[in-house]
Write a protein that holds these residues in place. Structure first.
Motif, short mmCIF file in Angstrom:
data_model
loop_
_atom_site.label_atom_id
_atom_site.label_comp_id
_atom_site.label_asym_id
_atom_site.label_seq_id
_atom_site.Cartn_x
_atom_site.Cartn_y
_atom_site.Cartn_z
N GLU A 10 -10.72 -19.17 6.32
CA GLU A 10 -11.48 -18.90 7.55
C GLU A 10 -12.96 -19.25 7.38
OE1 GLU A 10 -10.54 -15.10 9.25
OE2 GLU A 10 -8.42 -15.59 9.36
N ARG A 11 -13.21 -20.39 6.76
CA ARG A 11 -14.57 -20.91 6.58
C ARG A 11 -14.68 -22.26 7.28
NH1 ARG A 11 -18.26 -17.31 5.38
NH2 ARG A 11 -17.69 -16.01 3.65
N CYS A 12 -15.80 -22.45 7.95
CA CYS A 12 -16.05 -23.70 8.67
C CYS A 12 -16.12 -24.86 7.69
CB CYS A 12 -17.37 -23.57 9.44
SG CYS A 12 -17.85 -25.06 10.33
N TYR A 13 -15.40 -25.93 7.99
CA TYR A 13 -15.40 -27.10 7.11
C TYR A 13 -16.69 -27.88 7.19
CZ TYR A 13 -14.29 -30.42 10.94
OH TYR A 13 -14.32 -31.20 12.06
N LEU A 14 -17.53 -27.60 8.18
CA LEU A 14 -18.80 -28.31 8.31
C LEU A 14 -19.97 -27.57 7.68
CD1 LEU A 14 -18.41 -29.63 11.97
CD2 LEU A 14 -18.18 -30.92 9.84
N CYS A 15 -20.05 -26.25 7.89
CA CYS A 15 -21.23 -25.52 7.40
C CYS A 15 -20.89 -24.41 6.42
CB CYS A 15 -22.01 -24.94 8.59
SG CYS A 15 -21.19 -23.56 9.41
N GLY A 16 -19.62 -24.03 6.30
CA GLY A 16 -19.23 -22.99 5.36
C GLY A 16 -19.30 -21.57 5.88
N LYS A 17 -19.80 -21.39 7.10
CA LYS A 17 -19.87 -20.05 7.68
C LYS A 17 -18.47 -19.62 8.12
CE LYS A 17 -24.60 -20.49 9.29
NZ LYS A 17 -25.50 -20.58 10.44
N PRO A 18 -18.29 -18.32 8.40
CA PRO A 18 -16.99 -17.86 8.90
C PRO A 18 -16.59 -18.61 10.17
CG PRO A 18 -18.33 -15.99 8.28
CD PRO A 18 -19.23 -17.20 8.21
N GLY A 19 -15.33 -19.00 10.22
CA GLY A 19 -14.83 -19.72 11.39
C GLY A 19 -13.34 -19.56 11.54
N ARG A 20 -12.90 -19.17 12.73
CA ARG A 20 -11.47 -18.94 12.97
C ARG A 20 -10.85 -19.99 13.89
NH1 ARG A 20 -8.63 -14.60 11.76
NH2 ARG A 20 -7.49 -14.83 13.69
N ILE A 21 -11.66 -20.84 14.50
CA ILE A 21 -11.12 -21.89 15.38
C ILE A 21 -10.50 -22.96 14.50
CG2 ILE A 21 -11.70 -23.67 17.08
CD1 ILE A 21 -14.16 -21.91 17.81
N VAL A 22 -9.31 -23.43 14.86
CA VAL A 22 -8.69 -24.55 14.15
C VAL A 22 -8.98 -25.80 14.97
CG1 VAL A 22 -6.55 -25.55 13.31
CG2 VAL A 22 -6.94 -23.09 13.08
N ASP A 23 -9.60 -26.77 14.32
CA ASP A 23 -10.09 -27.98 14.98
C ASP A 23 -9.46 -29.22 14.37
OD1 ASP A 23 -12.01 -29.36 16.72
OD2 ASP A 23 -13.04 -29.93 14.86
N HIS A 24 -9.34 -30.28 15.18
CA HIS A 24 -8.95 -31.59 14.66
C HIS A 24 -10.19 -32.21 14.03
CE1 HIS A 24 -5.76 -31.07 17.67
NE2 HIS A 24 -5.05 -31.74 16.80
#
Length: 63
Positions: A10-24
């Motif tokens: 659950e970490r953003c692949y761009l910035c490393g912050k918490p992220g729960r959205i699954v993106d292409h």
């Protein structure tokens, strides 16, 4: 989608912050697929920025 969130912890692949959205990573409209290798977690802020950039590229392609 749960598998992607678990894989990415659950970490953003761009910035490393918490992220729960699954993106292409590469948008389907730009040739991306639904393969796990093209899916990643992204935070709200990065998702908004990325969506805006993709939209601008889409508009440019149409003109």
């Amino acid at each position: 989608m749960r598998r992607v969130r678990q894989r990415d912890r659950e970490r953003c692949y761009l910035c490393g912050k918490p992220g729960r959205i699954v993106d292409h990573i590469l948008a389907v409209a730009e040739g991306g697929t639904w393969e796990m290798s093209n899916l990643a977690c992204i935070c709200d802020a990065c998702h908004a920025d990325k969506t805006q950039q993709e939209s601008a590229r889409g508009k440019a392609r149409r003109h």
